[in-house]
Structures are given as C-alpha cells and as structure tokens.
Write a protein that holds these residues in place. Sequence first.
Motif, PDB file in Angstrom:
ATOM      1  N   ALA A 127       1.043  -1.160  -0.089  1.00 41.49           N
ATOM      2  CA  ALA A 127       0.184  -0.013  -0.031  1.00 41.49           C
ATOM      3  C   ALA A 127       0.822   1.196   0.096  1.00 41.49           C
ATOM      4  N   GLY A 129       3.533   1.652  -1.485  1.00 39.76           N
ATOM      5  CA  GLY A 129       4.088   1.619  -2.987  1.00 39.76           C
ATOM      6  C   GLY A 129       5.489   1.029  -3.047  1.00 39.76           C
TER       7      GLY A 129
ATOM      8  N   ASN B  52      -6.917   1.943  -3.437  1.00 45.69           N
ATOM      9  CA  ASN B  52      -5.540   1.840  -3.728  1.00 45.69           C
ATOM     10  C   ASN B  52      -4.872   0.677  -4.415  1.00 45.69           C
ATOM     11  N   ARG B  81      -0.115   4.391  -5.540  1.00 46.25           N
ATOM     12  CA  ARG B  81      -0.499   3.990  -4.031  1.00 46.25           C
ATOM     13  C   ARG B  81       0.299   4.897  -3.328  1.00 46.25           C
TER      14      ARG B  81
END
Lengths: 219, 347
Positions: A127, A129, B52, B81
Amino acid sequence: MSFDAIDWGDIGIAAIDTLSMLGGALGFTILFGLPLGILLFLTGRQQMLQQPVFYGILSFVLNILRSVPFIILLIMLMPVTVLLTGTSLGVRGVIPPLVFGTAPFFARLVEAALREVDRGIIEASQAMGGSTFQIVFRALLPEALPGLIAAVTVTSIVLVDYTAMSGAIGGGGIGDLAIRYGYQRFQTEVMVVTVVILILLVQLLQASGNRLVAHFSRK
Amino acid sequence: MISLRNISKAYPAAERNVRALADIDLDIVKGEIFGIIGASGAGKSTLVRLINLLESPSSGEIQVDGRATAAANGKELRALRRDIGMVFQHFNLLNAKTVAQNIAFPLELAGELARPQIKARVQELLERVGLLDHANKYPRQLSGGQKQRVGIARALAGRPKILLSDEATSALDPQTTQSVLRLLSEINRDIGITIILITHEMDVVRRICDRVAVLDGGRIVEKGAVEEVFLHPRHPATLRLVRESEGDEAENGLDLAQAPGPVYRFTFLGDDTQRPILGATAREFGVDYSILAGRVGHIRNLPFAQLTVALVGGSAFGAVNRLQAAGVVAERLSDGALSVTPRAVNG
Ligand SMILES: Nc1ncnc2c1ncn2[C@@H]1O[C@H](COP(=O)(O)OP(=O)(O)O)[C@@H](O)[C@H]1O
Ligand SMILES: [Mg+2]
C-alpha cells in the motif's frame, strides 16, 4: 584408556579442517539457499509472484535432493565435485556435496521463516508503493531475521554432522580422524576426544544462535 | 476526488465464485470524511482495497483524482499507491523497526527525499501524533492506541491526498477509539486530506463522518449525509447497525398498539435542540404527550434529539404542523386510532 598417546597436533589440524568445511559450506549454503528460499516463498500460493508451475518444479527438485541420504549424495556427486574443484578429497572436495546436501534444506527453512511474517506487513508495504524487491529486502528479510538466524543455526548443526560423515570418503577433519583412529585402529581415546569436540561445537553453535535470535527478536 | 462506476468484484474461489461487491457507484468529494459501514463480510475491505489498487475490480471503472486507475502497472501503480495512505485494524507496523523508522519507511521506499529531509519530516509527524517521546521504541513497547498513531503518521508521511482507514479503531478500547478518531478528524481539518473510513460501528460514523454509505451483501443499500442516515435509517441493514450502536434503548421493543395515542417521531437537529419548541407547541394546541423512546447526542459536533412520543388529546394535527414549520422532522409511526384506550377517551 590413556590420553597420552593422542597426537594433539593431528587433532588440531583436523579441527581446523572441520571448521573450514563448516565455514565454507555454510557460506555457500546461504549464498544459494537464501535466494532459493526467497524464490520459493514469493512464487508460493497466494504470494506476491505466485507461479504454481514454477513453484511445483522447484519444490520437486529440492525435495529430491533432500530425500537422498547424504552419504549417497556424497558418492553420487563425486564427478561434479571434481569438475567444480578439481578434486574430490580434502576440504575443497567436500564442500560441493555439503552444499548440495544442505542448501535445499536451508531454502525450505527460509521459506518457512518468511511465511511467518504477518501478511499485513506485506500488504502495508504494498500500500505504501513498495516494489516486490523493496518489500523482500527492506521489510520481509529484516522482519524474518530471527527466524533466518535460527535457520542458519539448525543448518550449521546439520553441517557439523555431514562434515563428520564426509570424513568417510576422505574429506578430512574431525570425522575422518574418528574413523581412521577410533574405528579402524581401535584408539578409543581419539574417538572420545573427537566426539567431545563435536559436542562442544554443536553446543557452541546452538548457544550463539539462540543468543542472536534473542537479540534480534522484536516481537 | 474518487469515483467508482458500476464496480463489481468477484473472487475466484474453489467452490464457487464469491461475489464480494456488486453494482457499486460512489463519488467521494475532496476533503470529506466518508464512512463505509457494514457488517463483517459485507465487502468493506474489498471496496477500500480497490481504491489503492491492492485489488482490481472484475468490472467497472475507478477514477482517483480524475485519472482512471485500471491501466496503471509497475512504476505508475506504485506512484498511485504512494498518493494514498492506509491505516489498518491490526496496525501492520514493522516489528524490527523503531517508531521513527516505521514512519520513515514509506519515504525510504519512495526514495525521493534525502536523509536529513526524511528525518525532519519524521520529527514533524511524531509531533503531530503526539509520540515525540517514543521515537526510538519498538512497536511491541507501545499500547494499541500508540501503535495506531504510528500507523497514522506512517500513512501521512508521503503527504498523500487520500487516507484509507480499514477498521482503524476496531482493535482499540472505547477511550482510545475516541482519541484516535479525534486525531483523524483534526488531520482532516488541518490538511484537508480526504478520508475514507471503514467501520462496522455506527458510533464511529456518527462521531466523525460527513457522509456514509451502508454496505450489505456487497451492495450499497443506503448512502447520504450522516445526519440523514443515522437519524432516518431506511434499509433494514442500516437500522440494524443503528440499533446495535444504541444498545437496548431507543425504539427496540416498542409496542405501538399499547400507545395512548398516535405515535410520532420528532427529530431536532442543531439549534432546534436548544429551543423549547415541543412544550410550547403542546400547550398552544392543548396536546399532551408521553415519551415512549428517545435518543439524544451529537453527530460530529451537531447536537440532536430524537423523541418518539404518543400525542394525547387536543389538536395533534395542528401541533405536528407547527413543529414541522419550525424545522422539526416529524414521522408518523402509528395513527393511534385502534390504540385509544377507554381511559384516554373520557375527555
Ligand atoms: N482474497 C479473497 N479471496 C476470496 N474471497 C475473499 C477474499 N477477500 C474477501 N473475500 C470474501 O469477500 C467478501 C467480503 O469480504 P471483505 O471485503 O473482507 O468484507 P468486510 O471487510 O466487510 O468484512 C467475504 O465474503 C469474503 O469471504
Ligand atoms: Mg474487513
């Protein structure tokens, strides 16, 4: 029983040989086993790089290697060993079979240690990234560190056992000494000393492993 | 800010296709706190994970900040994200990292800031969530509330535009829940971040959300302003969630047939709760009333009172009209015609 007749010089050399085999084999086992373990973990069911076919094949190959008794692996691999190291004798000649014997085992332990990491941590890292590479090296491996150290400990103890066994085919080291003097020449004292050394070595490995695990446990 | 169009999501399961979401249409406005409430298994987590891109929809289109997200992959996906922070029910902190290292983690993954900048940002966040003294502790040394504050700081580190909260207070005791909710609403007010808050508790929605959608069996069965949904629930699933939050109070077990007259539910909101309208109107129209049930409290900072009353004698019709003209919402629950007892008739 008389310990006067023991050639402590021989024992010293044998001990150093054993430690070299152990160190060398452990180094290569981690070098090959860790990436294999990570690969197993990542391609497993419901994991980040889920690849059922690849996982199945890798799993199968590792299981085969693990199911061959070490003493047989030792003999089977002789040609490969000669190809890799130029000899099938001594410390160098025994490291390849040791690595073949323990790397699959270690890889499985790595896979299990990574599976112990809470899925939520992977999810959170995704989440944020993070790439798969980042997640493995910055989140999973640090989180699994205690488990990985425990895996190295167990593997090193298995290696002590295997190095002793490889003495039988001319690997040298403590095991070789035990077989040559203790078994073939009935010098029980040598046998006793070698066994004591092996016991001490295993105890030392386990104790240091435990301490490291405790030190790095943050759960 | 976020729009979901005709979204459905099915999980391919061994036995059957699990339909987790169906026909979801949702628009979330920049800067609001949007609640998504539903019972366990309703599809809340699935819905938020679509936003997301931890999951992708089986059909439909999602836009975040005006961009369709479906095509994103690799680098682009990770950048998307990073613009969305997320907090979790079980915190999901890294146990091997300190509080400060946990907060720095997303910044390190992004790799855009230099070390001193990361340090400064972490310091700022530690202060924001009130954990300056705990920077070098490990998560296991913290209480649940403190862990969630770390989770919130970590989610905010990369200055995201959206914050997703999946049951962030569900593992906390009531008092800690309140303080975490207060923190979230302060952050929303101070930096204008859009918050999507998932919960199974109506109380959480009532305290901080602006709008809410109710999920039931993977569908949105009701949505609107929290005042509307909380005070006038229409769908049985919503009603259940409201009743759960009220315990045994309110209208649970109310027997309308036993009421001494027609039963109305009056809802006073905001300033109306301060005005003595009910008594004044009753006197003016010669109506007596008995209070059968009621709830009083706040929605965010807005006071409300909702009373279920039976009106007796006088001009009930006139009184109700007067109240409605004054802005009170009146709902008729029964006409009371059959419930008039001999005793009540004698006048
Ligand atoms: N990864 C998954 N695989 C299969 N089914 C899932 C998965 N995740 C959720 N589900 C199913 O989807 C439905 C909704 O789940 P979820 O979104 O977690 O609900 P909630 O968060 O409201 O409790 C449930 O029936 C659940 O079993
Ligand atoms: Mg959930």
